[in-house]
Design a protein around this motif. Structure first.
Motif, PDB file in Angstrom:
ATOM      1  N   ASP A   2      47.108  38.108  32.615  1.00 46.41           N
ATOM      2  CA  ASP A   2      46.331  36.882  32.848  1.00 46.41           C
ATOM      3  C   ASP A   2      45.010  37.192  33.530  1.00 46.41           C
ATOM      4  O   ASP A   2      44.716  36.680  34.603  1.00 46.41           O
ATOM      5  CB  ASP A   2      47.103  35.901  33.744  1.00 46.41           C
ATOM      6  CG  ASP A   2      48.314  35.348  33.029  1.00 46.41           C
ATOM      7  OD1 ASP A   2      48.270  35.252  31.786  1.00 46.41           O
ATOM      8  OD2 ASP A   2      49.305  35.027  33.712  1.00 46.41           O
ATOM      9  N   CYS A   3      44.221  38.056  32.899  1.00 45.90           N
ATOM     10  CA  CYS A   3      43.023  38.488  33.608  1.00 45.90           C
ATOM     11  C   CYS A   3      41.822  38.575  32.684  1.00 45.90           C
ATOM     12  O   CYS A   3      41.946  38.588  31.459  1.00 45.90           O
ATOM     13  CB  CYS A   3      43.269  39.852  34.243  1.00 45.90           C
ATOM     14  SG  CYS A   3      43.655  41.114  33.045  1.00 45.90           S
ATOM     15  N   THR A   4      40.681  38.621  33.325  1.00 48.64           N
ATOM     16  CA  THR A   4      39.438  38.796  32.589  1.00 48.64           C
ATOM     17  C   THR A   4      38.593  39.794  33.367  1.00 48.64           C
ATOM     18  O   THR A   4      38.823  40.020  34.557  1.00 48.64           O
ATOM     19  CB  THR A   4      38.741  37.435  32.401  1.00 48.64           C
ATOM     20  OG1 THR A   4      37.788  37.529  31.359  1.00 48.64           O
ATOM     21  CG2 THR A   4      38.055  36.972  33.676  1.00 48.64           C
ATOM     22  N   CYS A   5      37.633  40.393  32.680  1.00 48.09           N
ATOM     23  CA  CYS A   5      36.839  41.446  33.305  1.00 48.09           C
ATOM     24  C   CYS A   5      35.442  40.922  33.606  1.00 48.09           C
ATOM     25  O   CYS A   5      34.805  40.311  32.747  1.00 48.09           O
ATOM     26  CB  CYS A   5      36.759  42.638  32.346  1.00 48.09           C
ATOM     27  SG  CYS A   5      35.788  44.011  32.949  1.00 48.09           S
ATOM     28  N   CYS A   6      34.985  41.147  34.815  1.00 47.77           N
ATOM     29  CA  CYS A   6      33.623  40.769  35.192  1.00 47.77           C
ATOM     30  C   CYS A   6      32.918  42.011  35.706  1.00 47.77           C
ATOM     31  O   CYS A   6      33.485  42.755  36.509  1.00 47.77           O
ATOM     32  CB  CYS A   6      33.665  39.707  36.297  1.00 47.77           C
ATOM     33  SG  CYS A   6      32.039  39.362  37.017  1.00 47.77           S
TER      34      CYS A   6
END
Ligand code: ADP
Ligand code: MG
Length: 374
Positions: free
Chosen positions: A236-240
């Motif tokens: 449940d993640c996104t990359c910034c």
């Protein structure tokens, strides 16, 4: 002759696939630069005024941009420069304890305001025995168990700070170890502002150059793969990515604050120096699709960037909206509170990268925290 600073630099020439060496001269009086080709023994760039290079960027180990070339400063070019620019530069270890990891943006703001820069950073969670090793000098003290228990109770962020007298400046910024004493004696210090007591007291700073060397080696070992590991969870993640231009403009603290204030959870954080081949690979899907691809690659490898794993259900969509339209000009018109509207300059230097497609979130996070964090 005008006094000038000299550096030995390396530039990777992608066309010839060669590392080229230049001497770089910087004239502080008028901010002009000059380059000399070491191999061919001839002037490469005649002395020219160049507004984008600043004296504070000039230190060995840094990467600077001169007319679109990324130059690695690999050594001082003469004794004068080494004495003038090298002597007071120090590296020290700072770490942020679990009580204020969610306020790391505020702490970074104080660090940048004190003219220190962050050259390495990693969020990690120490085991009890790692924390006990780190604090070995205090093992006979009555507070040792509480201290070790606390710093291993949640994530910490270790950082290498660099600047003139970095060690004492960071300790002064921290203030007295007991937060209550700090509030009385050093009300501007970060322990006075954000600390709770003697144990929950914001952070740690090395107290001698020898300690700094040992403590930096503990968190950022020269042997790859043996240091404390990162905290990425890959679900449940996104990359910034806070892009290099934003890092070098000192915007990291503000951007992290905006992200936390908007309610996003930062579950991993680390600084990376991305080389060209990796930047090309990471942006592969944009190749031939977005005309900015080559400039995006150049931006990503132009200096250190800070990579975050943002965690939560629905995060990929909501975080992407929070970043705003890719073009900051458009963002400022349509979505003025987004990260790109607030901190972006143009379509390439647009403050942050974020994962486009929800299904790519895990892959992008893995690219940095599994593959590049060797
Ligand atoms: P500093 O962190 O300022 O270098 P020390 O090296 O003396 O301070 O102590 C290391 C850590 O141990 C401190 O950050 C603090 O959390 C804890 N500590 C030190 N002295 C005390 C004390 N008297 N009571 C409780 N905790 C303490
Ligand atoms: Mg100490």
């Amino acid at each position: 002759m005008d006094h000038r600073y000299a550096f030995l630099t390396e530039w990777y020439d992608p066309t010839a696939a060669l590392l080229r060496r230049y001497q770089l001269f910087y004239y502080p009086k008028d901010g002009s630069v000059e380059m000399f080709d070491v191999k061919n023994q001839r002037i490469f760039l005649r002395r020219t005024k160049y507004d984008h290079l600043h004296p504070e960027d000039l230190f060995v180990g840094n990467r600077v941009n001169v007319f679109s070339r990324q130059l690695n400063l690999i050594d001082y070019g003469d004794q004068y420069t080494a004495n003038k620019l090298g002597s007071k530069k120090e590296r020290t270890l700072a770490f942020i304890k679990p009580d204020v990891v969610t306020k790391i943006g505020d702490v970074l703001e104080s660090i940048y305001a004190s003219n220190l820069i962050v050259t390495k950073a990693k969020m990690t969670k120490l085991t009890w025995s790692q924390a006990a090793d780190f604090y070995v000098e205090h093992q006979s003290k009555p507070f040792f168990n509480n201290l070790v228990q606390f710093v291993s109770s949640g994530p910490v962020v270790a950082m290498e700070l660099m600047g003139d007298e970095a060690m004492s400046i960071w300790r002064r910024l921290l203030g007295p170890a007991d937060s209550a004493v700090a509030r009385k004696e050093a009300p501007q210090s970060v322990r006075a502002q954000f600390g709770t007591d003697g144990i929950k007291n914001v952070g740690h700073g090395s107290d001698s150059l020898a300690a700094a060397a040992r403590e930096l080696e503990f968190f950022f070992p020269s042997t790859i793969g043996i240091g404390p590991s990162n905290t990425a969870i890959y679900t449940d993640c996104t990359c910034c990515i806070i892009k290099p231009h934003a890092v070098s403009e000192g915007l990291t603290g503000k951007i992290l604050n905006s992200i936390s204030d908007a309610g996003f959870e930062i579950s991993a954080l680390q600084m990376f120096n991305v080389d060209r081949a990796n930047a090309e690979e990471f942006y592969e899907v944009y190749k031939g699709v977005v005309i900015e691809y080559p400039s995006m690659v150049t931006e990503l490898c132009s200096g250190p960037c800070m990579v975050l794993e943002i965690h939560g259900s629905n995060t990929p969509q909501s975080f992407r909206e929070f970043c705003g339209p890719a073009d900051p000009e458009i963002a400022r018109h349509l979505r003025p509170t987004t990260l790109r509207a607030l901190y972006g300059k143009d379509k390439v230097k647009n403050a942050v990268h974020c994962t486009d497609l929800p299904e790519d979130g895990v892959l992008e996070v893995q690219y940095f925290f599994k593959i590049l964090d060797g």
